[in-house]
Enzyme design. Structure first.
Site, PDB file in Angstrom:
ATOM      1  N   HIS A 189       0.797  -1.223   0.000  1.00 32.18           N
ATOM      2  CA  HIS A 189       0.000   0.000   0.000  1.00 32.18           C
ATOM      3  C   HIS A 189       0.836   1.282   0.000  1.00 32.18           C
ATOM      4  CE1 HIS A 189      -3.711  -2.174   0.446  1.00 32.18           C
ATOM      5  NE2 HIS A 189      -3.294  -2.779   1.533  1.00 32.18           N
TER       6      HIS A 189
ATOM      7  N   GLU B 294      -7.444 -13.435   2.338  1.00 31.57           N
ATOM      8  CA  GLU B 294      -8.261 -12.217   2.391  1.00 31.57           C
ATOM      9  C   GLU B 294      -9.490 -12.268   1.494  1.00 31.57           C
ATOM     10  OE1 GLU B 294      -5.585  -8.567   3.359  1.00 31.57           O
ATOM     11  OE2 GLU B 294      -4.784  -9.451   1.519  1.00 31.57           O
TER      12      GLU B 294
ATOM     13  N   ASP C  68     -10.458  -6.893   3.924  1.00 33.04           N
ATOM     14  CA  ASP C  68     -10.586  -7.456   2.576  1.00 33.04           C
ATOM     15  C   ASP C  68     -11.547  -8.635   2.563  1.00 33.04           C
ATOM     16  OD1 ASP C  68      -8.809  -5.952   0.711  1.00 33.04           O
ATOM     17  OD2 ASP C  68      -7.297  -6.464   2.179  1.00 33.04           O
TER      18      ASP C  68
END
Length: 256
Positions: free
Chosen positions: A47, A153, A179
């Protein structure tokens, strides 16, 4: 540098391991994590952006304090993982692993032959630039000490969890409730019964398979609760979260 912390052995022995994410490109933040007592820092390159030189400096900062360091990458791209492993990190975490095949792609990228297909170069930083183990011994040493971590996830990953857990080289199972919630069609609702059932299934199956399980806990009380349930790998959040929580608590105390 790889192997100096024995973090893979600690994970496999179910020793207490405290991990944290690093999201600021700051070697000082890495050193503060180490001095505070964190066992494993995971650089969040999924990220957050980190250039090559910055990442190497972060790994060096961890090495100075004999703290283990891994990197979360966006996917199991072999060339990228090989580069990062050559920096001297202890392992790789891949998010949203949806299948046995994806997990094996990660294993192949992290491990040298005869286990995997990682390109062999015995003079990288990970190999102490050739001043460490003889080339004939280095591959086995690296395979023995490198850590493979996967995050479950999605519904697809949950459906193939049993096969993923059957891979001997997978050392640690993580999960992402946010997620998972999105995958179940309820984004932002981590407390939804479907999401909570999926989390319990991941934890129970991973522990039954003898895999290390990482759980997130962002307060001292939550850390204690996780440990009391028998989980030995606790993620206390990221540098960003820790700073924000500390600042918020101090400011709130001043204004109350």
């Amino acid at each position: 540098m790889i192997g100096q912390t024995n973090i893979r052995e600690r994970l496999r022995n179910n020793d207490v391991v405290i991990s944290a994410m690093l999201r600021f490109p700051s070697p000082a933040a890495m050193e503060i994590m180490a001095l505070a007592g964190v066992d494993l820092v995971i650089i969040d390159n999924e990220h957050y952006p980190f250039d090559e030189e910055t990442m190497i400096d972060l790994v060096r900062a961890a090495d100075v304090h004999h703290m283990a360091c891994a990197v979360r990458v966006p996917n199991a791209e072999p060339a990228r993982i090989s580069q990062i492993m050559d920096y001297g990190v202890d392992g790789i975490l891949v998010p949203s692993v949806d299948s046995y095949e994806e997990a094996m792609e990660l294993v192949n990228a992290v491990k040298y032959a005869p286990i995997g297909t990682r390109g062999f170069c015995p003079i990288t930083r990970a190999a102490a630039y050739g001043f460490g183990k003889p080339a004939s011994e280095y591959a086995q040493f690296a395979n023995d000490h490198s850590v493979v971590m996967v995050q479950i996830e999605t519904r697809e990953g949950l459906a193939d969890l049993d096969r993923i857990l059957s891979i001997p080289q997978v050392d640690c199972i993580d999960y992402g409730p946010s997620d998972l919630a999105a995958s179940f069609g309820v984004p932002g609702r981590n407390d939804d019964p479907m999401v909570q059932a999926a989390v319990r299934e991941i934890i129970d199956k991973a522990r039954a398979a003898g895999k290390n399980v990482c759980e997130m806990a962002y307060t001292p009380e939550a850390v204690q609760e996780v440990l009391e349930r028998g989980i030995r790998h606790v993620s206390i959040g990221s540098d960003q979260q820790i700073i924000a929580a500390g600042a918020r608590a101090m400011i709130q105390a001043a204004r109350d």
